[in-house]
Design an enzyme around this catalytic site. Structure first.
Site, short mmCIF file in Angstrom:
data_model
loop_
_atom_site.label_atom_id
_atom_site.label_comp_id
_atom_site.label_asym_id
_atom_site.label_seq_id
_atom_site.Cartn_x
_atom_site.Cartn_y
_atom_site.Cartn_z
CE LYS A 1 -4.61 -1.52 2.15
NZ LYS A 1 -5.29 -1.20 3.51
CE LYS B 1 -8.98 -12.35 -1.01
NZ LYS B 1 -8.68 -12.48 0.55
CE LYS C 1 -13.46 -3.62 0.67
NZ LYS C 1 -14.56 -3.33 1.92
#
Ligand code: TRP
Length: 340
Positions: A117, A202, A205
Site C-alpha cells: 500500500k 482475488k 474492492k
C-alpha cells in the site's frame, strides 16, 4: 450467546469503505453468521482502519452505517453476537498505543500489506496510520480475549504479528492477553473467489474496475450482466471445455467455484454438467440471485431505517466496551500506568 468459560471467543473486523462483495460474502461473512452459534462472537466495522487511506468524511459516515446494515442483512443477529463500530469503543485506540510501544519499527516494516500500500501512494506520503495499522488490528483482537480469528490469507501476517505482540507483552509485563490461535479455515476450506475480469486476482474492492466485482448491493440486472461478461477463454464448446483447472482455465474454474460455494457441491464434479460457458454462467447468475435476493431485501429494509441500525450498534458498543475496559485496565496496570 453470552460467553461462558467454555465457549471460545471469535472476533473479526471488516472495513466499511468500498462495499462488500460476493468474495467477502462467500469467503467470510456467511461464516461469521455460522460462528454466532458456536462462539462468543464479536464483529466490528473497522472505521478507524479506514482512516489510513484518504477518503471523504461524509462517505465514511455513510459507508460505516451501510456496512453495519449489510452485516445485519447477511444474518448477523444482535441477540447472538456483539456487532459494533470500532471507533465507538475507545479502548481500541488506547490499547493500540500501548501495543505500538511493544511493536518494533522493523517488524511493522516487514508487513507486506504496508509495503504494497505504501508503494502505491509513495512511502513519503503514506500515512503513519498505514504503518501502525496492524497494531490497531492487534488491539481489536486482544481486547476481547479472542481465541480464534477468521481472516483470509492476506491478513495472516497481521494475525501472526498479533500473536507475537501478545506473547512479548505477556513475557515482559506478566500474563495479560489471551494469545489468539491461528485463523480458522471455514468448513469446506472457504471459497477463494477471484475477480470475474482478472481471474488470477482475488475479488477485491480495490480492483481497477468494478466489472469483475459483484457487490452484494448489485441489483439482479447488474449481477447477471457481470457474470455473463465474466472472462472465460476461447476453447470451443464440447466435452471437456468446462472443467475445473485453476492453472489452464482460471476464469471457468472461478465460475465453477462460485457455483459450488453458492449451491454446495464440488467444482470438478459440477463441471461435468456443462459443455459450454453460457449455461454455466446462467446457472451461476441464478444461484447468486437466489442467495443474495433475501440479503438484499433485508438490506433495503434496514437502509430505510438507519436509526434501528444505530440502536443495534450502540447496544453492541456498550456490550463490547464492558469487556474491552476490563482488558485495557489489566494492560494499563501491567505496563505501569498510574491507577486513576
Ligand atoms: N485488517 C482486516 C482486513 O482488512 C480488517 C480487520 C481489522 C480485522 N481488525 C480486525 C480482521 C480484527 C480480523 C480481526 O481485512
Amino acid at each position: 450467546m453470552t460467553g461462558t468459560s467454555t465457549t471460545k471467543t471469535v472476533l473479526s473486523g471488516i472495513q466499511p469503505t468500498g462495499g462488500a462483495h460476493l468474495g467477502n460474502y462467500l469467503g467470510a461473512l456467511r461464516w461469521w453468521v455460522d460462528f454466532q452459534d458456536r462462539y462468543n462472537a464479536y464483529y466490528c466495522v473497522v472505521d478507524l482502519h479506514a482512516l489510513t487511506v484518504p477518503g471523504e468524511p461524509e462517505e465514511l459516515r455513510r459507508s460505516t452505517l451501510d456496512m453495519a446494515a449489510l452485516l445485519l442483512a447477511c444474518g448477523l443477529d444482535p441477540d447472538r453476537c456483539t456487532l459494533f463500530v470500532q471507533s465507538h469503543v475507545r479502548q481500541h485506540a488506547e490499547l493500540a498505543w500501548l501495543l505500538q510501544c511493544t511493536a518494533s519499527m522493523g517488524e511493522l516494516g516487514r508487513m507486506t500489506q504496508f509495503k504494497d500500500k505504501a508503494a502505491k501512494v509513495g512511502y513519503e506520503s503514506a500515512r503513519a496510520g498505514l504503518f501502525t495499522y496492524p497494531v490497531l488490528m492487534a488491539a481489536d483482537i486482544l481486547l476481547y480475549d479472542t481465541d480464534v480469528v477468521p481472516v483470509g490469507d492476506d491478513q495472516r501476517q497481521h494475525l501472526e504479528l498479533t500473536r507475537d505482540l501478545a506473547q512479548r507483552w505477556n513475557a515482559r509485563y506478566g500474563q495479560t492477553f489471551t494469545v489468539p490461535g491461528a485463523a480458522i479455515p471455514p468448513a469446506g476450506g472457504g471459497a477463494r473467489i477471484m475477480d470475474l475480469q482478472e481471474p488470477e486476482r482475488k475479488m477485491s474492492k480495490s480492483a481497477t474496475s468494478d466489472a469483475g466485482v459483484v457487490y452484494l448491493s448489485d441489483d439482479p440486472g447488474a449481477l447477471q450482466r457481470k457474470i455473463k461478461r465474466a472472462v472465460t477463454d476461447l476453447d470451443p464448446p464440447g466435452p471437456g471445455a468446462v472443467r475445473w483447472d485453476r492453472e489452464a482455465k482460471p476464469g471457468v474454474s472461478n465460475l465453477l467455484e462460485l457455483l459450488a460455494a453458492l449451491r454446495g457441491g464440488d467444482p470438478a464434479e459440477l463441471a461435468k454438467d456443462y459443455e459450454s460457458y453460457g449455461p454455466l454462467k446462467a446457472d451461476v447468475a441464478a444461484a447468486a440471485i437466489e442467495a443474495l435476493g433475501p440479503v438484499q431485501e433485508r438490506y433495503r429494509t434496514l437502509q430505510a431505517d438507519p436509526s434501528a441500525v444505530l440502536d443495534v450498534l450502540r447496544h453492541g458498543a456498550a456490550q463490547a466496551s464492558a469487556k474491552a475496559e476490563e482488558t485495557l485496565e489489566r494492560a494499563r496496570r501491567a505496563v505501569g500506568l498510574l491507577a486513576r
